[in-house]
Design a protein around this motif. Structure first.
Motif, short mmCIF file in Angstrom:
data_model
loop_
_atom_site.label_atom_id
_atom_site.label_comp_id
_atom_site.label_asym_id
_atom_site.label_seq_id
_atom_site.Cartn_x
_atom_site.Cartn_y
_atom_site.Cartn_z
N ALA A 39 0.84 -1.20 0.00
CA ALA A 39 0.00 0.00 0.00
C ALA A 39 0.87 1.25 0.00
N GLY A 40 0.53 2.20 -0.87
CA GLY A 40 1.27 3.45 -0.96
C GLY A 40 2.48 3.39 -1.87
N GLN A 41 2.78 2.21 -2.40
CA GLN A 41 3.96 2.03 -3.24
C GLN A 41 3.64 2.31 -4.70
N THR A 42 4.67 2.64 -5.48
CA THR A 42 4.54 2.73 -6.94
C THR A 42 5.41 1.64 -7.54
N TYR A 43 4.76 0.70 -8.18
CA TYR A 43 5.45 -0.44 -8.79
C TYR A 43 5.49 -0.23 -10.29
N GLY A 44 6.69 -0.26 -10.86
CA GLY A 44 6.84 -0.07 -12.29
C GLY A 44 6.93 -1.38 -13.04
N LEU A 45 6.12 -1.53 -14.07
CA LEU A 45 6.15 -2.71 -14.94
C LEU A 45 6.67 -2.26 -16.29
N VAL A 46 7.84 -2.78 -16.67
CA VAL A 46 8.57 -2.24 -17.81
C VAL A 46 8.80 -3.32 -18.87
N GLY A 47 8.77 -2.91 -20.12
CA GLY A 47 9.10 -3.81 -21.22
C GLY A 47 8.80 -3.15 -22.54
N GLU A 48 9.36 -3.70 -23.59
CA GLU A 48 9.08 -3.18 -24.92
C GLU A 48 7.69 -3.59 -25.37
N ASN A 204 -3.54 8.79 -0.63
CA ASN A 204 -3.00 7.49 -0.20
C ASN A 204 -3.22 6.42 -1.28
N LEU A 205 -2.80 6.73 -2.47
CA LEU A 205 -2.98 5.82 -3.61
C LEU A 205 -1.79 4.88 -3.76
N THR A 206 -2.05 3.74 -4.36
CA THR A 206 -1.01 2.80 -4.76
C THR A 206 -1.06 2.71 -6.28
N TYR A 207 0.11 2.73 -6.91
CA TYR A 207 0.16 2.72 -8.37
C TYR A 207 0.84 1.45 -8.89
N LEU A 208 0.25 0.87 -9.93
CA LEU A 208 0.96 -0.05 -10.82
C LEU A 208 1.20 0.75 -12.09
N PHE A 209 2.43 1.15 -12.31
CA PHE A 209 2.78 2.09 -13.37
C PHE A 209 3.42 1.31 -14.52
N ILE A 210 2.73 1.24 -15.65
CA ILE A 210 3.18 0.47 -16.80
C ILE A 210 3.81 1.40 -17.82
N SER A 211 5.02 1.07 -18.27
CA SER A 211 5.69 1.96 -19.21
C SER A 211 6.81 1.22 -19.94
N HIS A 212 7.16 1.72 -21.11
CA HIS A 212 8.34 1.23 -21.83
C HIS A 212 9.54 2.14 -21.55
N ASP A 213 9.30 3.25 -20.86
CA ASP A 213 10.30 4.30 -20.67
C ASP A 213 10.94 4.18 -19.29
N HIS A 219 12.06 7.78 -12.27
CA HIS A 219 11.63 9.00 -11.59
C HIS A 219 10.48 8.75 -10.61
N VAL A 220 9.60 7.79 -10.91
CA VAL A 220 8.36 7.68 -10.14
C VAL A 220 8.22 6.41 -9.31
N CYS A 221 9.04 5.38 -9.56
CA CYS A 221 8.76 4.06 -8.97
C CYS A 221 9.68 3.69 -7.81
N ASP A 222 9.12 2.89 -6.90
CA ASP A 222 9.88 2.35 -5.77
C ASP A 222 10.46 0.98 -6.10
N LYS A 223 9.70 0.23 -6.87
CA LYS A 223 10.07 -1.14 -7.21
C LYS A 223 9.77 -1.37 -8.69
N ILE A 224 10.56 -2.23 -9.35
CA ILE A 224 10.44 -2.38 -10.81
C ILE A 224 10.50 -3.85 -11.19
N GLY A 225 9.62 -4.22 -12.13
CA GLY A 225 9.67 -5.54 -12.75
C GLY A 225 9.91 -5.37 -14.24
#
Length: 311
Positions: A39-48, A204-213, A219-225
């Motif tokens: 909760a409260g985390q920004t998780y980045g999901l990355v790939g082409e 108090n939002l939680t983000y799953l942040f999807i990006s190729h960049d 800049h925005v994520c705490d954890k990255i996959g």
């Protein structure tokens, strides 16, 4: 306990052929993905493009059918309880889509677009609904008096703010942001990203942040996959990924991040060339015979990498 936990998620799309249109094989868009978000985390999901990251996000919110696996949200396995569980969870899980030009119905006024989730989950009078939409417009930095306008009357950045207003209307716990700034001008991207970070703290939002960049992700994520062909190749904290990348594919993505310093252009180009040669030469050491990533293995408490078994 994690707010969201995904275990061995698989999303396979059938390929049909022949006169009877029988299933001949499957496209394994997502092939055994597991992740957890606090909760409260920004998780980045990355790939082409084609890596499966958007399909993963859409499956979590119920927009893509899950072949197998668990999606545990707030302690409830919504993937095992039928379609109704996903619909019930939609109050607390909302999505910001990639293209603000196509994700807003051009035939509807802003008041109807932003009020859509309210109408699905709350019974408000017309007056209450209008007041709520005006408050949301003001909250995202747009004129409350603009609710009777149509999407084409707004700029790209303003349209994405309308999409954000719609996403936060029900005060969700989790927002899945699918490439939320990729369709915007570079000058506008930072404004939208900073705004999303500001409201994350306030609501108090939680983000799953999807990006190729990866530049934005850093800049925005705490954890990255990191995803490649439907599988994870690496997962870790932002520091793990950028300071100690282990998988050759991760290194290739990092090498592609633009450098705004013109003096470093030649160095950057040379580094990219070397990483590409390394990727081509060492792929067999990082991928199986089908070109797919091996299972993740922990190399520290926060860092996992897809590596083969060593004899």
């Amino acid at each position: 306990m994690s707010l969201l936990e995904v275990n061995d998620l698989k999303v396979y799309f059938p390929i049909r052929g022949g006169i009877l249109r029988r299933v001949q094989e499957h496209v394994k868009a997502v092939d055994g993905v597991s992740l957890s978000i606090e909760a409260g985390q920004t998780y980045g999901l990355v790939g082409e493009s084609g890596s499966g990251k958007t399909t993963t996000g859409r499956a979590i919110i119920g927009l893509n059918e899950i072949t197998s696996g668990d999606v545990i949200f707030n302690g409830n396995n919504i993937a095992k309880s039928g379609r109704k569980s996903f619909l019930d969870a939609r109050r607390d899980i909302q999505m910001i889509f990639q293209d603000p030009y196509s994700s807003l119905n051009p035939k509807k006024r802003v008041v109807d677009i932003v009020a859509e989730p309210l109408r699905n989950f709350e019974k408000l009078s017309a007056k209450e609904e209008r007041r709520k939409v005006q408050e949301l417009m003001d909250f995202v930095g747009l004129s409350p008096e603009a609710i009777l306008k149509y999407p084409h009357e707004f700029s790209g950045g303003q349209r994405q703010r309308i999409g954000i207003a719609r996403a936060i209307a029900l005060k969700p716990k989790l927002i899945i942001a699918d490439e939320p700034v990729s369709a915007l001008d570079v000058s506008v991207q930072a404004q939208v990203l900073n705004f999303m970070q500001d409201i994350q703290k306030e609501l108090n939002l939680t983000y799953l942040f999807i990006s190729h960049d990866l530049g934005i992700i850093r800049h925005v994520c705490d954890k990255i996959g990191i995803m490649y062909k439907g599988r994870y190749v690496e997962e870790g904290t932002t520091e793990d990924i950028f300071e100690n990348p282990q998988h050759i594919y991760t290194k290739r993505l990092i090498s592609a991040i633009p450098d705004i310093n013109p003096r470093q252009r030649e160095v950057l180009i040379e580094n990219r060339r070397k990483v590409k040669e390394q990727f081509d030469g060492l792929s067999k050491d990082y991928f199986d015979d089908e070109g797919l990533a091996y299972p993740l293995k922990p190399i520290s408490e926060t860092h996992q990498v897809a590596l083969p078994e060593r004899g």
